[in-house]
Enzyme design. Structure first.
Site: not given
Ligand code: 13P
Length: 256
Positions: A10-12, A98, A170, A217, A238-239
């Site tokens: 998820n690159w947001k 989300h 999540e 995370s 995400g990150g």
């Molecule tokens: P992180 O992996 O950066 O904690 O993000 C989680 C997230 O929100 C994925 O949808």
């Protein structure tokens, strides 16, 4: 036999158009024969980068996902994007509900339910996010929240035929830079969610129709600790999915 693993990136609202395309291309060129065997990699860029990423991953096993879809198929809905339009671009997965959309964009249990139905009707796979806030956990309302979110999300959702759904636990308090949930905390919620799915659809449906994944995370160091749980078959990342430096070590842990 190794279980199938799903990594959803998820690159947001991050990466430029070019940055997303370059990252997708680098991933495509990274051991392409291994991605797609027991590992399904799904990239979910911003809407604006879907076309560029779709072109970058053409002729590979990498799949395309979107971060949202509206609950109508077309019409006067300024600023929204429908599942039909996404499908047109080669999107196969859609993240629904989300916590960042719940927090900042007015997403609620009802809209999540409507979106899941439309996504499924289009033959796409919803990746539904469930998770309690830090306050809810502190007040010992985590389970109540998950029960409410999931019960409403699945209300009148038809899972017949080829339809399947990803459920992601999540917790909001585990999204980076916070530390992740522990495998034990994930296990407790996994059991609750599996029981709820059984209560709604009957025995066997969780195993047949639900892919259960964890998000919050997740990185190269901890990904396998979540996957040790038989019921967890992947992660929403995400990150750690935003650069080759971080993402490749995570992928390596799963394919070697
Ligand atoms: P992180 O992996 O950066 O904690 O993000 C989680 C997230 O929100 C994925 O949808």
């Amino acid at each position: 036999m190794k279980k199938d693993i799903y990594i959803i990136a998820n690159w947001k609202m991050q990466l430029s158009n070019q940055g997303a395309a370059d990252l997708a291309l680098s991933l495509k060129n990274y051991k392409p024969s291994l991605i797609g065997q027991n590992l399904e990699l799904v990239l979910c860029p911003s809407f604006t980068a879907l076309v560029a990423v779709s072109e970058a991953i053409r002729d590979s096993n990498i799949k395309l996902g979107a971060q949202n879809a509206f609950y109508h198929e077309s019409g006067q809905y300024t600023g929204e994007v429908s599942s039909t339009q996404l499908k047109d671009l080669g999107v196969e997965y859609v993240i629904v509900g989300h916590s960042e959309r719940r927090k900042y964009c007015g997403e609620n249990d009802d809209s999540v339910n409507r979106k899941i139905k439309v996504v499924l009707e289009q033959g796409l796979t919803p990746i539904v996010c469930l998770g309690e806030t830090p306050e809810e956990r502190l007040e010992k309302k985590a389970e109540v929240t998950i029960i409410r979110q999931l019960t409403k999300a699945l209300e009148d959702v038809d899972l017949s035929g080829e339809r399947r759904i990803f459920l992601t636990y999540e917790p909001v308090w585990a999204i980076s830079p916070a530390p992740p949930a522990t495998p034990q905390e994930v296990d407790e919620m996994t059991q609750l969610i599996r029981q709820l799915v059984r209560d709604i659809y009957g025995d066997g449906i969780f195993e047949k129709k639900i892919k259960f994944i964890y998000g919050g995370s997740v990185d190269a160091q901890n990904v396998n600790s979540f996957l040790e749980n038989d019921m967890v078959c992947g992660a929403l990342v995400g990150g750690a999915s935003l650069t080759m430096d971080k993402f490749v070590p995570l992928i390596k842990k799963l394919i070697t």
